[in-house]
Write an enzyme that holds these catalytic residues in place. Structure first.
Site, PDB file in Angstrom:
ATOM      1  N   CYS A 240       0.828  -1.199   0.000  1.00 14.02           N
ATOM      2  CA  CYS A 240       0.000   0.000   0.000  1.00 14.02           C
ATOM      3  C   CYS A 240       0.869   1.259   0.000  1.00 14.02           C
ATOM      4  O   CYS A 240       0.630   2.188  -0.767  1.00 14.02           O
ATOM      5  CB  CYS A 240      -0.930  -0.008   1.221  1.00 14.02           C
ATOM      6  N   CYS A 241       1.890   1.282   0.858  1.00 18.51           N
ATOM      7  CA  CYS A 241       2.818   2.417   0.892  1.00 18.51           C
ATOM      8  C   CYS A 241       3.528   2.574  -0.449  1.00 18.51           C
ATOM      9  O   CYS A 241       3.704   3.690  -0.947  1.00 18.51           O
ATOM     10  CB  CYS A 241       3.860   2.224   1.995  1.00 18.51           C
TER      11      CYS A 241
ATOM     12  N   CYS B 131      -0.673   8.116   7.242  1.00 18.68           N
ATOM     13  CA  CYS B 131      -2.021   7.786   6.804  1.00 18.68           C
ATOM     14  C   CYS B 131      -2.878   7.379   8.001  1.00 18.68           C
ATOM     15  O   CYS B 131      -2.393   6.771   8.954  1.00 18.68           O
ATOM     16  CB  CYS B 131      -1.980   6.656   5.782  1.00 18.68           C
TER      17      CYS B 131
ATOM     18  N   CYS C  39      -2.922   3.698   9.548  1.00 24.12           N
ATOM     19  CA  CYS C  39      -1.660   3.158  10.068  1.00 24.12           C
ATOM     20  C   CYS C  39      -0.975   4.100  11.060  1.00 24.12           C
ATOM     21  O   CYS C  39       0.235   4.000  11.285  1.00 24.12           O
ATOM     22  CB  CYS C  39      -0.714   2.843   8.916  1.00 24.12           C
TER      23      CYS C  39
ATOM     24  N   CYS D  49       7.899   4.175   5.688  1.00 23.98           N
ATOM     25  CA  CYS D  49       6.953   3.975   4.588  1.00 23.98           C
ATOM     26  C   CYS D  49       7.657   3.465   3.340  1.00 23.98           C
ATOM     27  O   CYS D  49       7.061   2.793   2.509  1.00 23.98           O
ATOM     28  CB  CYS D  49       6.207   5.265   4.282  1.00 23.98           C
TER      29      CYS D  49
END
Length: 241
Positions: free
Chosen positions: A118-119, A199, A202, A225
């Protein structure tokens, strides 16, 4: 290329390593990397310092802000507040395209199953594309923030560019003093215990005595990240700005 960049980083350190603040940034912005330099800002809890310093030199300097579309609403409002207060005119918002999101993370919950992917998709690749026109960039990292940053240099060569860390030697007390001295607004989530903000899914509050970044990816081995790590091989989760 790497050896040449490393030599360049050493040269910059020898020439400017004794300077700090605006005195350090001015020759880098106006001379050394004129037209080739960007500030990357998360508009997080400590971001106002570098934004304030840059605003005293060049309000048009490109400021790259990655909006992953998973940020706190407070961060977006804080960005607008600082941009208006400091009269910054070079802020560029970078995000993965809607088409890429629909293809790779349609339900928006990739962070649950693979937060590293996702990062990489929402932040690392997007920023890498945004940095393409620049030969150097400024980060807000500091040695005190985490054990992974205790040897952070002022200048470094990484991923084909020079990275400049003007606040590497700042302590938490230095941060507080600077913000107070210049009457800079705090991130609205800071007073609620969020000391390092990324985010929303997280990021957690930080308890007294914890590492300032303890609230990032709580309970996992992940501590970064990825934008300050070597760029991994391309995947099919590449975002675009």
């Amino acid at each position: 290329m790497t050896s040449a960049l490393q030599a360049r980083a050493r040269e910059l350190m020898a020439r400017y390593g004794h300077l700090e603040g605006v005195d350090l940034l001015r020759p880098l912005i106006e001379t050394e990397f004129n037209g080739q330099l960007a500030l990357v800002s998360s508009f997080g809890t400590e971001s106002a310092i570098l934004l304030h310093q840059v605003a005293q030199i060049d309000k048009d300097l490109p400021v790259l802000f990655v909006n992953t579309r998973k940020l706190f609403g407070e961060t977006l409002r804080y960005r607008r507040m600082l941009v208006e207060k400091l009269r910054l005119t070079g802020v560029r918002e970078l995000s993965p395209t809607k088409e890429a999101e629909d293809e790779h993370d349609k339900d928006g919950i990739l962070w649950r199953s693979d937060n590293t992917a996702c990062c990489d998709f929402r932040k690392v690749r997007v920023l890498d594309a945004g940095l393409a026109p620049f030969g150097a960039w400024i980060t807000g990292r500091k040695r005190y923030q985490a054990t992974t940053r205790i040897e952070l240099p002022l200048f470094e060569a990484a991923e084909g560019r020079i990275k400049i860390n003007p606040l590497a030697g700042f302590t938490r007390a230095d941060v507080e003093a600077y913000l107070d001295r210049h009457d800079l607004p705090r991130h609205p989530l800071e007073e609620d215990g969020y000391l390092s903000i990324g985010c929303m899914p997280c990021t957690d509050r930080v308890a007294a005595g914890e590492d300032i970044r303890a609230g990032r990816w709580r309970g996992q081995e992940k501590t970064e990240c990825g934008i300050h790590l070597p760029l991994p091989p391309a995947t099919n989760l590449v975002g675009a700005s």
